[in-house]
Design a protein around this motif. Structure first.
Motif, PDB file in Angstrom:
ATOM      1  N   ILE A 195     114.188   3.129 -29.459  1.00 46.05           N
ATOM      2  CA  ILE A 195     114.149   1.684 -29.109  1.00 46.05           C
ATOM      3  C   ILE A 195     115.772   0.930 -29.078  1.00 46.05           C
ATOM      4  O   ILE A 195     116.014  -0.038 -28.184  1.00 46.05           O
ATOM      5  CB  ILE A 195     113.499   0.941 -30.133  1.00 46.05           C
ATOM      6  N   LEU A 196     116.450   1.712 -29.984  1.00 51.25           N
ATOM      7  CA  LEU A 196     118.062   1.098 -30.077  1.00 51.25           C
ATOM      8  C   LEU A 196     118.684   1.302 -28.659  1.00 51.25           C
ATOM      9  O   LEU A 196     119.351   0.763 -28.128  1.00 51.25           O
ATOM     10  CB  LEU A 196     118.727   1.718 -31.343  1.00 51.25           C
ATOM     11  N   SER A 197     118.267   2.494 -28.090  1.00 51.11           N
ATOM     12  CA  SER A 197     119.014   2.858 -26.774  1.00 51.11           C
ATOM     13  C   SER A 197     118.509   1.891 -25.578  1.00 51.11           C
ATOM     14  O   SER A 197     119.378   1.457 -24.767  1.00 51.11           O
ATOM     15  CB  SER A 197     118.454   4.351 -26.578  1.00 51.11           C
ATOM     16  N   VAL A 198     117.216   1.460 -25.842  1.00 51.76           N
ATOM     17  CA  VAL A 198     116.825   0.235 -24.862  1.00 51.76           C
ATOM     18  C   VAL A 198     117.804  -0.748 -24.939  1.00 51.76           C
ATOM     19  O   VAL A 198     118.076  -1.552 -24.062  1.00 51.76           O
ATOM     20  CB  VAL A 198     115.224   0.173 -24.947  1.00 51.76           C
TER      21      VAL A 198
ATOM     22  N   TYR B 222     121.150  -0.777 -23.746  1.00 48.64           N
ATOM     23  CA  TYR B 222     121.238  -0.584 -22.328  1.00 48.64           C
ATOM     24  C   TYR B 222     120.813  -2.183 -21.715  1.00 48.64           C
ATOM     25  O   TYR B 222     121.515  -2.632 -20.858  1.00 48.64           O
ATOM     26  CB  TYR B 222     120.079   0.121 -21.682  1.00 48.64           C
ATOM     27  N   LEU B 223     119.923  -2.940 -22.597  1.00 48.42           N
ATOM     28  CA  LEU B 223     119.748  -4.387 -22.144  1.00 48.42           C
ATOM     29  C   LEU B 223     120.930  -5.132 -22.781  1.00 48.42           C
ATOM     30  O   LEU B 223     121.313  -6.172 -21.922  1.00 48.42           O
ATOM     31  CB  LEU B 223     118.582  -4.835 -22.732  1.00 48.42           C
ATOM     32  N   GLY B 224     121.874  -4.738 -23.662  1.00 47.59           N
ATOM     33  CA  GLY B 224     122.786  -5.578 -23.959  1.00 47.59           C
ATOM     34  C   GLY B 224     122.228  -6.671 -24.895  1.00 47.59           C
ATOM     35  O   GLY B 224     123.175  -7.512 -25.435  1.00 47.59           O
ATOM     36  N   GLU B 225     121.183  -6.642 -25.374  1.00 46.43           N
ATOM     37  CA  GLU B 225     120.562  -7.506 -26.141  1.00 46.43           C
ATOM     38  C   GLU B 225     119.222  -6.914 -26.823  1.00 46.43           C
ATOM     39  O   GLU B 225     118.646  -6.018 -26.333  1.00 46.43           O
ATOM     40  CB  GLU B 225     120.247  -8.920 -25.622  1.00 46.43           C
ATOM     41  N   SER B 226     118.573  -7.740 -27.733  1.00 48.19           N
ATOM     42  CA  SER B 226     117.224  -7.378 -28.401  1.00 48.19           C
ATOM     43  C   SER B 226     116.416  -8.561 -28.036  1.00 48.19           C
ATOM     44  O   SER B 226     116.915  -9.681 -27.408  1.00 48.19           O
ATOM     45  CB  SER B 226     117.413  -7.119 -29.869  1.00 48.19           C
ATOM     46  N   ASN B 227     115.157  -8.430 -28.387  1.00 45.10           N
ATOM     47  CA  ASN B 227     114.312  -9.463 -28.575  1.00 45.10           C
ATOM     48  C   ASN B 227     113.102  -9.136 -29.636  1.00 45.10           C
ATOM     49  O   ASN B 227     113.028  -8.152 -30.144  1.00 45.10           O
ATOM     50  CB  ASN B 227     113.694  -9.829 -27.169  1.00 45.10           C
TER      51      ASN B 227
END
Length: 375
Positions: free
Chosen positions: A257-260, A263-268
């Motif tokens: 999940i952290l790698s995602v 990659y996105l440069g942000e979380s949600n």
């Protein structure tokens, strides 16, 4: 405007005047190009304006008995059903202050009497062309909104499919089926819907967050893809070294999940819940779980919900290392974990809705061969 079942393509002009000669003059001037409606006072004007098909434009006299044009305009603009209809004042009151008053009330134009036919025709045409342009723009915006909504639904459906595919890959390696995923995400949602009414959980368990929890729950064991088969599929009890390796599935899941997020440069919120669930669903209320020996409220709510859902489903499901327990046996075992394995409040809610858990389990049960059955 003009949203009723009106098959006449002409735009509708409402003439409001208490003087018959003025009505005759304006009607004769406009009738060839527009559909004409007539009101001889403000009250009738308000009724006609709010009745479909509504007028596209109102020509409004100022000096009328009982309700003058200013008051009529004020009421038109205060009613959402008529507020957008453009109003042109026609009046013998030609002072600058009179025109200023009319424009402040929301009129789009102000024509002095006696009227000049070319001016009336030109200004009416201008306003009705603006109405056409505005209606066209609104139609285009509605079409674009529908396209965006359709695309958003398709993207959401695709994302849900990808999530389920990822989760199913992990479950397949663990000799489990997609129905384990279906069951646990429904268990989590059922618990959350009940817990949201408790002050302790209400701020976290909003309707939006419950939907996100439902969608993120299937990812709880994605880290198992990193566990070797000889450990993951071992039919007997794991030794201490093997168990340490098995515990790493929580860390592997979080790293995925952290790698995602990187990659996105942000979380949600969705990714936060997914990260919490994958990493902390094996923690226990008394601090005896893993990977960090968290205890009590230090364990994220999402992970505490998942712990109840996951353990219940593991108990009622057949595994290579154990038979399936009955629903009643599973309930008895879980009741003993109140305050040690499970958050007491969450476990208490679980005990109140065990029939709903049973129904979910039956709806997404496994066949005799181990294949998935959905009812």
């Amino acid at each position: 405007m003009n949203d009723g079942n009106d098959f006449d393509s002409k735009q509708v002009v409402l003439i409001v005047d208490d003087t018959p000669d003025n009505i005759t003059l304006l009607s004769a001037l406009l009738k060839d190009n527009y559909k004409i409606k007539i009101a001889t006072n403000g009250v009738k004007a308000l009724h006609i304006a709010s009745t479909l098909p509504s007028p596209d434009l109102i020509l409004l006299d100022v000096m009328m008995p009982e309700m003058d044009g200013y008051e009529t305009c004020k009421r038109l603009k205060s009613n959402p059903a008529t507020a957008e209809i453009p109003v042109i004042f026609l009046t013998a009151k030609s002072q600058v202050s009179d025109e200023e008053m009319g424009l402040k009330l929301g009129a789009v134009d102000y024509i002095s009497k006696p009227v000049s036919p070319p001016i009336v025709l030109a200004r009416v045409a201008t306003q009705l062309n603006l109405v056409k342009a505005r209606n066209l723009l609104q139609d285009q915006n509605k079409h674009l909104e529908k396209l965006v909504q359709d695309r958003t639904r398709k993207l959401a459906k695709m994302q849900d499919a990808i999530i389920m595919a990822m989760a199913s890959l992990a479950e397949t390696r663990d000799n489990e089926t997609g129905n384990h995923i279906r069951r646990t995400q429904n268990y989590v949602a059922a618990l959350a819907r009940q817990l949201k009414h408790l002050p302790r959980f209400s701020s976290e368990l909003t309707e939006e967050n419950i939907e996100l929890l439902y969608k993120s729950a299937p990812l709880h064991d994605i880290g198992k893809v990193g566990i070797p088969d000889n450990i993951l599929l071992k039919p007997g009890k794991l030794d201490s070294d093997e168990f340490e390796i098995m515990k790493m599935h929580t860390t592997y899941g979080r790293e995925t999940i952290l790698s995602v997020e990187r990659y996105l440069g942000e979380s949600n919120e969705f990714l936060r819940f997914a990260r919490e669930i994958t990493y902390s669903h094996q923690e226990k209320w008394d601090g005896s779980g893993y990977p960090e020996n968290l205890s009590g409220d230090a364990i994220p709510i999402s992970a505490r919900l998942m712990a109840v859902a996951d353990v219940y489903d593991a108990l009622i499901s057949k595994r290579v290392y154990k038979p399936a327990f009955s629903h009643e046996e599973a309930i008895d075992i879980m009741r003993k974990g109140r305050g040690s394995h499970f958050d007491p409040d969450i476990l208490d809610v679980f005990l109140k809705i065990t029939d709903e858990f049973r129904e979910i389990a039956l709806r997404y049960r496994e066949s005799e061969s181990g294949d998935s059955e959905i009812y």
